[in-house]
Design an enzyme around this catalytic site. Sequence first.
Site, mmCIF file in Angstrom:
data_model
loop_
_atom_site.group_PDB
_atom_site.id
_atom_site.type_symbol
_atom_site.label_atom_id
_atom_site.label_comp_id
_atom_site.label_asym_id
_atom_site.label_seq_id
_atom_site.Cartn_x
_atom_site.Cartn_y
_atom_site.Cartn_z
ATOM 1 N N ILE A 92 0.910 -1.226 0.177
ATOM 2 C CA ILE A 92 -0.063 -0.093 0.028
ATOM 3 C C ILE A 92 0.864 1.066 -0.080
ATOM 4 C CG2 ILE A 92 -0.194 0.166 2.563
ATOM 5 C CD1 ILE A 92 -3.098 1.154 2.013
ATOM 6 N N GLN B 149 3.664 3.204 -5.265
ATOM 7 C CA GLN B 149 2.904 4.137 -6.223
ATOM 8 C C GLN B 149 1.419 3.428 -6.593
ATOM 9 O OE1 GLN B 149 4.156 5.329 -10.514
ATOM 10 N NE2 GLN B 149 3.380 3.112 -10.646
ATOM 11 N N LEU C 231 -0.133 -6.554 -4.347
ATOM 12 C CA LEU C 231 0.851 -5.409 -5.025
ATOM 13 C C LEU C 231 2.250 -5.695 -4.539
ATOM 14 C CD1 LEU C 231 -1.574 -2.257 -5.404
ATOM 15 C CD2 LEU C 231 -1.532 -4.565 -6.616
ATOM 16 N N SER D 7 10.316 -4.590 -6.613
ATOM 17 C CA SER D 7 9.412 -4.379 -7.663
ATOM 18 C C SER D 7 10.573 -3.709 -9.022
ATOM 19 C CB SER D 7 8.387 -3.108 -7.778
ATOM 20 O OG SER D 7 9.235 -2.105 -6.800
ATOM 21 N N SER E 134 3.082 -8.720 -14.683
ATOM 22 C CA SER E 134 3.704 -7.910 -15.173
ATOM 23 C C SER E 134 3.985 -8.146 -16.639
ATOM 24 C CB SER E 134 4.924 -7.766 -14.488
ATOM 25 O OG SER E 134 5.924 -6.766 -15.223
ATOM 26 N N GLU F 246 7.003 -7.574 -17.991
ATOM 27 C CA GLU F 246 8.220 -8.166 -17.988
ATOM 28 C C GLU F 246 8.171 -9.707 -18.156
ATOM 29 O OE1 GLU F 246 11.417 -6.885 -17.784
ATOM 30 O OE2 GLU F 246 10.646 -4.589 -18.124
ATOM 31 N N TYR G 55 13.648 -10.880 -12.063
ATOM 32 C CA TYR G 55 12.177 -10.082 -11.676
ATOM 33 C C TYR G 55 11.226 -10.868 -12.517
ATOM 34 C CZ TYR G 55 8.480 -6.755 -11.736
ATOM 35 O OH TYR G 55 7.023 -6.208 -11.400
ATOM 36 N N LYS H 98 8.089 -13.063 -11.517
ATOM 37 C CA LYS H 98 6.527 -12.788 -11.638
ATOM 38 C C LYS H 98 5.738 -13.752 -12.628
ATOM 39 C CE LYS H 98 5.528 -8.669 -10.202
ATOM 40 N NZ LYS H 98 4.520 -8.320 -9.118
ATOM 41 N N GLY I 266 9.014 5.792 -8.093
ATOM 42 C CA GLY I 266 10.200 5.912 -7.464
ATOM 43 C C GLY I 266 11.302 6.710 -8.318
ATOM 44 N N ALA J 224 20.584 -8.270 -20.022
ATOM 45 C CA ALA J 224 19.605 -8.552 -21.416
ATOM 46 C C ALA J 224 18.485 -7.719 -21.321
ATOM 47 C CB ALA J 224 19.298 -10.001 -20.753
#
Length: 319
Positions: free
Chosen positions: A9, A12, A78, A82, A123, A125, A147, A151, A183, A278
């Site tokens: 929370i 963003q 969330l 990140s 995501s 990604e 990451y 995900k 951020g 990468a």
Amino acid sequence: MPSALITGITGQDGSYLAELLLEKGYDVHGMVRRASTEKFDRIEHLRDRITLHQADLLDHRSLVDALRAAKPSEVYNLAAMSFVAVSWIQPTLTAEFTGVGVTRMLEAVRETCPDARFYQASSSEMFGKVLETPQTESTPFYPRSPYGVAKVYGHHITVNYRESYDLFATSGILFNHESPRRGLEFVTRKITWHAAAIKAGKRSELALGNLDARRDWGFAKDYVDAMWRMLQHDKPDDFVIATGETNTVRRCVEIAFDEAGLDWEQYVRLDPQFLRPAEVDLLVGDPAKAKRDLGWEPTTTFEELIRLMVRSDLELLGA
């Protein structure tokens, strides 16, 4: 009164989602990790209207306790490690938070509030080295970072719990979404803040990596509305949330410095240290399913987004 628990929370998306749910009359609960320096700046204006619970995605018991206290009808997961770049530096921790942490959350929901509706923040990604353009809900995943890999795990375990335990578990495959609350480590905010800081005389240059990298960038405030719509849908499903348009980092720089009244070429330099090990290919989402089934579409253009971010940073820096 419907109730919701938001992990992450203080981030963003979490802060915009909390605002949205409060406007809709929800009893809003947030999950926060115990830290020696607590950062609540994004939700400071909401502190007297929400209830915060200390819990951690690495600790199952704390998740159960938070859910029992909040008694949510909706859970928005969330929280995650990140930032893609940090996932190369802390790959195992990223796997624990962003991947296995989802399993802990789903197990806790199954144990304490199995009738609650669950949203998982997936995501773009996950697509990584894309196998088709634009990307849809059925595009195969080919992640190109720790990451992205984490995900993918979080996404598949959510689908697995939906199909195995009949949980109302939905995943939003969100493409890049930005805002003045982003951020400073993220490239769009790095650009808008530096444009404002150079204008204010607080910085003299901006170092960037790949100016030709393209992304599908939208406004976070639009995207949290999509999250809420997913949990109001009649059945749990997965949705790509995107604008369907791409822009380059270079275009972001041009708009930001124009808003600040500066010639970007005088201040921007290329630095190889900001290149990814990468790079992902062309990420651009097809939001047709979300438009058809949820009635959702973005309301803010890329140029409007970058300009409002620069104006916010100019105000922040007193320029």
